[in-house]
Structures are given as structure tokens and as C-alpha cells.
Write an enzyme that holds these catalytic residues in place. Structure first.
Site, PDB file in Angstrom:
ATOM      1  N   GLN A 147      49.180  36.599  43.651  1.00 12.93           N
ATOM      2  CA  GLN A 147      48.438  36.481  42.387  1.00 12.93           C
ATOM      3  C   GLN A 147      48.797  37.606  41.413  1.00 12.93           C
ATOM      4  OE1 GLN A 147      45.846  33.851  42.520  1.00 12.93           O
ATOM      5  NE2 GLN A 147      45.993  33.961  40.309  1.00 12.93           N
ATOM      6  N   LYS A 155      52.005  36.537  39.781  1.00 14.81           N
ATOM      7  CA  LYS A 155      51.750  35.326  38.981  1.00 14.81           C
ATOM      8  C   LYS A 155      51.033  35.679  37.678  1.00 14.81           C
ATOM      9  CE  LYS A 155      49.892  32.156  41.398  1.00 14.81           C
ATOM     10  NZ  LYS A 155      49.122  31.098  42.091  1.00 14.81           N
ATOM     11  N   LYS A 215      41.847  37.837  45.114  1.00 15.51           N
ATOM     12  CA  LYS A 215      41.611  36.537  45.767  1.00 15.51           C
ATOM     13  C   LYS A 215      40.449  36.716  46.728  1.00 15.51           C
ATOM     14  CE  LYS A 215      43.305  32.337  45.915  1.00 15.51           C
ATOM     15  NZ  LYS A 215      44.029  31.544  44.907  1.00 15.51           N
ATOM     16  N   GLY A 227      38.274  28.924  41.127  1.00 12.99           N
ATOM     17  CA  GLY A 227      38.320  28.011  42.270  1.00 12.99           C
ATOM     18  C   GLY A 227      39.651  28.072  42.997  1.00 12.99           C
ATOM     19  N   ASP A 228      39.721  27.402  44.120  1.00 14.12           N
ATOM     20  CA  ASP A 228      40.959  27.216  44.898  1.00 14.12           C
ATOM     21  C   ASP A 228      40.612  26.111  45.907  1.00 14.12           C
ATOM     22  OD1 ASP A 228      43.753  28.581  45.450  1.00 14.12           O
ATOM     23  OD2 ASP A 228      42.908  28.267  47.426  1.00 14.12           O
ATOM     24  N   THR A 276      46.646  23.509  36.430  1.00 13.82           N
ATOM     25  CA  THR A 276      47.653  23.861  37.454  1.00 13.82           C
ATOM     26  C   THR A 276      48.645  22.714  37.641  1.00 13.82           C
ATOM     27  OG1 THR A 276      45.952  25.183  38.525  1.00 13.82           O
ATOM     28  CG2 THR A 276      47.959  24.761  39.775  1.00 13.82           C
ATOM     29  N   ASN A 330      42.735  18.873  43.493  1.00 13.53           N
ATOM     30  CA  ASN A 330      42.833  19.181  42.062  1.00 13.53           C
ATOM     31  C   ASN A 330      44.281  19.267  41.567  1.00 13.53           C
ATOM     32  OD1 ASN A 330      43.201  21.790  40.141  1.00 13.53           O
ATOM     33  ND2 ASN A 330      41.469  20.569  39.467  1.00 13.53           N
ATOM     34  N   SER A 348      42.695  29.818  32.923  1.00 14.72           N
ATOM     35  CA  SER A 348      41.520  30.640  33.247  1.00 14.72           C
ATOM     36  C   SER A 348      41.469  31.847  32.315  1.00 14.72           C
ATOM     37  CB  SER A 348      41.587  31.133  34.698  1.00 14.72           C
ATOM     38  OG  SER A 348      41.056  30.174  35.577  1.00 14.72           O
TER      39      SER A 348
HETATM   40  P1  NDP Z   1      41.784  21.147  46.737  1.00 18.04           P
HETATM   41  O1  NDP Z   1      40.784  21.641  47.722  1.00 18.04           O
HETATM   42  O2  NDP Z   1      41.327  20.463  45.514  1.00 18.04           O
HETATM   43  O3  NDP Z   1      42.829  20.184  47.478  1.00 18.04           O
HETATM   44  C1  NDP Z   1      43.578  20.627  48.567  1.00 18.04           C
HETATM   45  C2  NDP Z   1      44.411  19.460  49.068  1.00 18.04           C
HETATM   46  O4  NDP Z   1      45.323  19.959  50.050  1.00 18.04           O
HETATM   47  C3  NDP Z   1      43.593  18.393  49.760  1.00 18.04           C
HETATM   48  O5  NDP Z   1      44.233  17.162  49.619  1.00 18.04           O
HETATM   49  C4  NDP Z   1      43.608  18.869  51.215  1.00 18.04           C
HETATM   50  O6  NDP Z   1      43.398  17.844  52.159  1.00 18.04           O
HETATM   51  C5  NDP Z   1      45.027  19.380  51.322  1.00 18.04           C
HETATM   52  N1  NDP Z   1      45.078  20.405  52.372  1.00 18.04           N
HETATM   53  C6  NDP Z   1      44.351  21.556  52.422  1.00 18.04           C
HETATM   54  N2  NDP Z   1      44.638  22.229  53.540  1.00 18.04           N
HETATM   55  C7  NDP Z   1      45.550  21.475  54.207  1.00 18.04           C
HETATM   56  C8  NDP Z   1      46.236  21.638  55.424  1.00 18.04           C
HETATM   57  N3  NDP Z   1      46.046  22.724  56.182  1.00 18.04           N
HETATM   58  N4  NDP Z   1      47.130  20.665  55.780  1.00 18.04           N
HETATM   59  C9  NDP Z   1      47.335  19.569  54.985  1.00 18.04           C
HETATM   60  N5  NDP Z   1      46.691  19.370  53.836  1.00 18.04           N
HETATM   61  C10 NDP Z   1      45.832  20.305  53.443  1.00 18.04           C
HETATM   62  O7  NDP Z   1      42.687  22.434  46.384  1.00 18.04           O
HETATM   63  P2  NDP Z   1      43.628  22.645  45.136  1.00 18.04           P
HETATM   64  O8  NDP Z   1      44.272  21.380  44.752  1.00 18.04           O
HETATM   65  O9  NDP Z   1      42.889  23.442  44.139  1.00 18.04           O
HETATM   66  O10 NDP Z   1      44.743  23.635  45.754  1.00 18.04           O
HETATM   67  C11 NDP Z   1      45.942  23.159  46.351  1.00 18.04           C
HETATM   68  C12 NDP Z   1      46.950  24.289  46.401  1.00 18.04           C
HETATM   69  O11 NDP Z   1      47.222  24.741  45.079  1.00 18.04           O
HETATM   70  C13 NDP Z   1      46.518  25.536  47.173  1.00 18.04           C
HETATM   71  O12 NDP Z   1      47.655  26.130  47.779  1.00 18.04           O
HETATM   72  C14 NDP Z   1      46.003  26.458  46.071  1.00 18.04           C
HETATM   73  O13 NDP Z   1      46.044  27.822  46.453  1.00 18.04           O
HETATM   74  C15 NDP Z   1      47.021  26.151  44.994  1.00 18.04           C
HETATM   75  N6  NDP Z   1      46.601  26.502  43.644  1.00 18.04           N
HETATM   76  C16 NDP Z   1      45.464  25.980  43.090  1.00 18.04           C
HETATM   77  C17 NDP Z   1      45.096  26.307  41.815  1.00 18.04           C
HETATM   78  C18 NDP Z   1      43.938  25.664  41.129  1.00 18.04           C
HETATM   79  O14 NDP Z   1      43.795  25.869  39.919  1.00 18.04           O
HETATM   80  N7  NDP Z   1      43.123  24.879  41.803  1.00 18.04           N
HETATM   81  C19 NDP Z   1      45.859  27.305  41.034  1.00 18.04           C
HETATM   82  C20 NDP Z   1      47.106  27.704  41.652  1.00 18.04           C
HETATM   83  C21 NDP Z   1      47.409  27.348  42.935  1.00 18.04           C
HETATM   84  P3  NDP Z   1      41.979  17.765  52.925  1.00 18.04           P
HETATM   85  O15 NDP Z   1      41.026  17.225  51.908  1.00 18.04           O
HETATM   86  O16 NDP Z   1      42.226  16.854  54.079  1.00 18.04           O
HETATM   87  O17 NDP Z   1      41.648  19.177  53.357  1.00 18.04           O
END
Ligand code: NDP
Length: 447
Positions: free
Chosen positions: A111, A114, A126, A165-166, A209, A240, A379
Site C-alpha cells: 500500500q 501504491k 492496512k 474496505g477490502d 478499483t 467488488n 478514496s
Molecule cells: P470482495 O470481498 O468483494 O470479493 C473477494 C472475491 O474474491 C470473492 O469473489 C471471494 O470469493 C474471492 N476470494 C476471496 N478469498 C479467496 C480465496 N482464498 N480463494 C478464492 N477466492 C477468494 O473483495 P474485493 O473485490 O474488494 O477484493 C478483491 C481483491 O482486490 C483483494 O486482493 C483486495 O485486496 C484487492 N483490492 C481491493 C480494493 C477495493 O477497493 N475493494 C482496492 C485494491 C485492491 P468468496 O466469496 O467465495 O470468498
């Protein structure tokens, strides 16, 4: 050079044993930044990278809460305040059973680079918890969030540390945490980002994102005289980041053929269009269902249980689920099947060996710290709007996001272009992110 990098890594490792994700992130940065540092007199001998690998502060605390059956549950809460050289700590909160110190330190370290790349004045942090919101009622999630914030509130603030969020932390969780912060502090300030539109949120923040990642991929393609139109795109995740990456790809004329969650992936040969994506958003965001239910609604699609989508032929891959979800074998399969561009939506989804495959085959490869920076960038824009007590329009925020992704792309070229013209985006992002933070640290003395 190899020896210098090795001895740096062994010094960091000696203090951070049993933290594989953190060491993976540090190694990736060290391999590209140390060769740069040794050639720059102003940084050489100042131990800047060593200081950057040490969090300014690590907070770890008990989070007790009561479930719907009246049982007392105990989780662990964390906040890693990694680096504040260029601004207050900024970075998301993750609620997922896999959360531990190593995962959050890797995310906080990433982060810092970034946030520096975004051009906005934000330090890096974080946090999160091993709490799993999956399968919990709204009331349980609310009680957990309130208990979590009852400790965290004393460490954060709009000029100090601004979480977002994350994974596992979306609009619902941010709302509950904001409500508790406001109650405890008796003040309405922009202490969290990702807030609802009517109470201080920014337009385009939910989309940022995923959209930002697609804008970054567009920049990479444009540099090679290509566009997204007509390209077939494989996306992992269905949260997301994945949802809005899919939306922007569809808008730009690409064909999205996969989405996934932790139970497997769906493949839709006809392409996921806007109507099907609306189904996925309703399924994941409101019904909190599983991606396998997609094939019940659209029977011509297929569900592959327990598998990841990288075996699917495609032009572009957007890993958007979680860390280390794309390994060497997956990378080989993507290259073999004709993939020309991989742009990371998630944080560190590709393993070290997978990245080496992409570089070896001169695939366009963008590391998350560059390509997914759109989320934290908006953000930052949400913080600016909160300070101004003013809201920009959707078009204004989207234009700023596009501009920031373009700037990040330019920075990657500035530091990552190799003699044969290939852009090493990993090197470019790491060095560009480093320079701004390092200069600020030098100016501020040994603190
Ligand atoms: P969400 O919780 O909205 O979605 C996560 C997705 O990834 C879900 O489909 C989830 O499936 C899947 N997932 C999570 N863990 C695993 C795992 N161990 N194996 C397989 N699938 C998995 O999170 P986000 O979309 O916000 O975040 C996704 C990624 O993007 C993360 O790495 C986050 O750090 C990164 N990110 C997010 C940002 C944001 O603004 N939200 C900003 C920058 C980076 P399931 O529902 O089955 O758990």
C-alpha cells in the site's frame, strides 16, 4: 548485486519469521529497487528500504462480540501503520479467516508504494480481522463491527489514519463502523472511505478499483496499438473488484467469459453481458450467494468446482480475487493459450514464479500496486471532497480516475522501460513508488 539483495532479505527475514506473504512482497520490491538504490548517491547507505520494511506501528487487539445464539465469540483485530512519510496512513480493512500478521503486513507494505504512485498525499496502512462475515446475520456483522471500532477508534482519525474496505468489508461493514466511530467520538468526519453517498461517500468509489484496472490495461494495450474491443477476458473473483472490472470491459466492447469465487469458476462462452452481470451483483451483494448459482440461471454456462479460471483461453486476464491465486502452472497455461496481457485487480495475485513466466514471454504484465491503485486513488478523492464539504459529479471523479491511471502508467514507463522497449511494469511501479516516499523520508530525517 545478488549478494546485497540476499543479505538485505535475510536481515528482514530474521525479524519477520513465519511471515511468507510479507517476505514475498518485500522480495519483489528489493529485487528491483536495490539495484536502483546502489546507483543513486542520495539513497545509498541510508537504509531507507530497511526502514520502509519496518512498520511505524502495529496494533493488535481483542474483538469480543455476542452471536445470535448468545455465545461469546473472540476474534483478533489489527491495524498496521506502515509509513506516514507522504501523508496519513491509508489502506483497507480485510475481514477474512486467512487474515494474520503476515497477510496484513504484506498488504500494508504494498500500500505504501501504491499510494505513492497515485500522486495523492497518502501514507500506507492496512488492517482487519480473522472474522468471517460469510454466513453471519446482519445483526452479528453489526455487533462485530461495533466491537472492532470500539478499540480501533482511538488510533485513527481524518488526519491520522483513514481505513477503507477490502475483502469482506463493503458498504455494509463501513456503515456499521462509521456509525460506531461517530457515536464514540461525537464528530462527523471523513475517517473512513467507501462511505454511502448520502453520508460523505464519493461517486465512483465502488467502481474505482475495477474500472481503474481496466483503464490501466487500456493504457498498456494502447502503447501497443491495441484496444479492448473484441478481446476475450478472463476474470477471477466475483466481489467488488471483479464486478466493476467486468462492467467496464463490457462497456468497452470486450467479452468477459469467466468469474469465480472460492468454490470454483463459471465459464460462459457467450459472454457475460450487462443483464447477466446485474444477476451476479444481486446474487453476491444482496443475496450473498455462491457463483455456482449462475449456471442455474444461465444453463448454457458451465461451473468448474474447486478450479481457477486460468485454464480458459483468453486475450486478457484480470486476477481480481486474492493473493497467490495464479501460480507458475497457471501462467504457463495462460501464455500457451494466447493471453497477451495480465493486469492485477487483486493484491499480489500472481506468485513470484508466475511473474517470471510473464516477463520471460514478454507478456504485458501490470502488478496490483500500479493497476489496482484506482480504488485508493478515489478514496483519496473522497477525503478531498470530505475536507471541501463538497461533492464532485460522477463524470468529474471518473475523469480524475482515468487521469490518475494514465499518470501511474507513465511513471511505470519512466522507470520500467528496458533496452529492447519492453516495459517491466513491476520494476517501474516499485521504483516510482519508492522514489517519492524515500525523498520524503530523507527530508524528514531519521524518525
Ligand atoms: P470482495 O470481498 O468483494 O470479493 C473477494 C472475491 O474474491 C470473492 O469473489 C471471494 O470469493 C474471492 N476470494 C476471496 N478469498 C479467496 C480465496 N482464498 N480463494 C478464492 N477466492 C477468494 O473483495 P474485493 O473485490 O474488494 O477484493 C478483491 C481483491 O482486490 C483483494 O486482493 C483486495 O485486496 C484487492 N483490492 C481491493 C480494493 C477495493 O477497493 N475493494 C482496492 C485494491 C485492491 P468468496 O466469496 O467465495 O470468498
Amino acid at each position: 548485486m545478488e549478494q546485497i539483495i540476499k543479505s538485505f532479505l535475510s536481515e528482514v527475514e530474521s525479524k519477520n519469521r513465519n511471515e511468507p506473504e510479507f517476505m514475498q512482497a518485500v522480495q519483489e520490491v528489493a529485487e528491483t529497487v536495490i539495484p536502483y538504490i546502489v546507483k543513486q548517491d542520495i539513497y545509498h547507505g541510508k537504509n531507507i528500504l530497511l526502514r520502509m520494511a519496518e512498520p511505524e506501528r502495529v496494533l493488535m487487539f481483542r474483538v469480543s462480540w455476542v452471536d445470535d445464539q448468545g455465545e461469546i465469540r473472540v476474534n483478533r483485530g489489527y491495524r498496521i501503520e506502515m509509513n506516514s512519510a507522504i501523508g496519513p496512513y491509508k489502506g483497507g480493512l480485510r475481514f477474512h479467516p486467512s487474515v494474520d500478521l503476515s497477510v496484513l503486513k504484506f498488504l500494508a507494505f504494498e500500500q505504501v508504494f501504491k499510494n505513492s504512485l497515485t500522486t495523492l498525499p497518502m501514507g500506507g496502512g492496512k488492517g482487519g480481522s480473522d472474522f468471517d462475515p460469510k454466513g453471519k446475520s446482519d445483526a452479528e456483522v453489526m455487533r462485530f463491527c461495533q466491537s472492532f471500532m470500539t478499540e480501533l477508534f482511538r488510533h485513527i482519525g481524518p488526519n491520522k489514519d483513514i481505513p477503507a474496505g477490502d475483502i469482506g468489508v463493503g458498504g455494509r461493514e463501513i456503515g456499521y463502523m462509521f456509525g460506531q466511530y461517530k457515536r464514540l467520538k461525537n464528530e462527523f468526519t471523513g475517517v473512513l472511505t467507501g462511505k454511502g453517498i448520502s453520508w460523505g461517500g464519493s461517486l465512483i468509489r465502488p467502481e474505482a478499483t475495477g474500472y481503474g484496472n481496466v483503464y490501466f490495461a487500456e493504457n498498456m494495450l494502447q502503447k501497443n496499438s491495441q484496444t479492448l474491443e473484441g478481446k476475450s477476458v478472463v476474470i477471477s473473483g466475483s466481489g467488488n473488484v471483479a464486478q466493476y472490472a467486468a462492467e467496464k470491459c463490457i462497456q468497452l466492447g470486450a467479452k468477459v467469459v469467466t468469474l469465480s469465487d472460492s468454490s470454483g469458476y463459471i465459464y460462459d462462452a457467450e459472454g457475460i453481458d450487462e443483464e447477466k452481470l446485474a444477476f451476479v451483483m444481486e446474487l453476491k451483494n444482496n443475496r450473498r450467494g455462491r457463483i455456482s448459482e449462475y449456471v442455474e440461471a444461465y444453463p448454457s454456462a458451465q461451473f468448474f468446482a474447486g478450479k481457477r479460471p486460468w485454464e480458459t483461453p483468453c486475450d486478457i486476464a484480470l486476477p481480481s480475487a486474492t493473493q497467490n491465486e495464479l501460480d507458475e502452472k497457471d501462467a504457463i497455461s495462460l501464455v500457451k493459450n494466447g493471453c497477451m496481457c495480465v493486469s492485477e485487480g487483486a493484491n499480489m495475485p500472481s506468485t513470484h514464479k508466475a511473474i517470471a513466466i510473464f516477463h520471460k514471454h514478454k507478456i504485458l504484465f501490470a502488478p496490483g500496486k500500479a493497476s489496482n491503485a484506482g480504488g485508493v486513488a478515489v478514496s483519496g478523492l473522497e477525503m478531498a471532497q470530505n475536507s471541501l464539504r463538497y461533492n464532485w459529479t460522477r463524470e468529474e471523479v471518473d475523469a480524475k480516475l482515468k487521469g490518475i491511471m494514465h499518470e501511474i502508467h507513465n511513471s511505470c514507463i519512466q522507470y520500467g522501460e528496458e533496452s529492447d522497449g519492453y516495459i517491466n511494469y513491476v520494476k517501474g511501479a516499485n521504483i516510482a513508488g519508492f522514489v517519492k516516499v524515500a525523498d520524503a523520508m530523507l527530508a524528514q530525517g531519521v524518525v
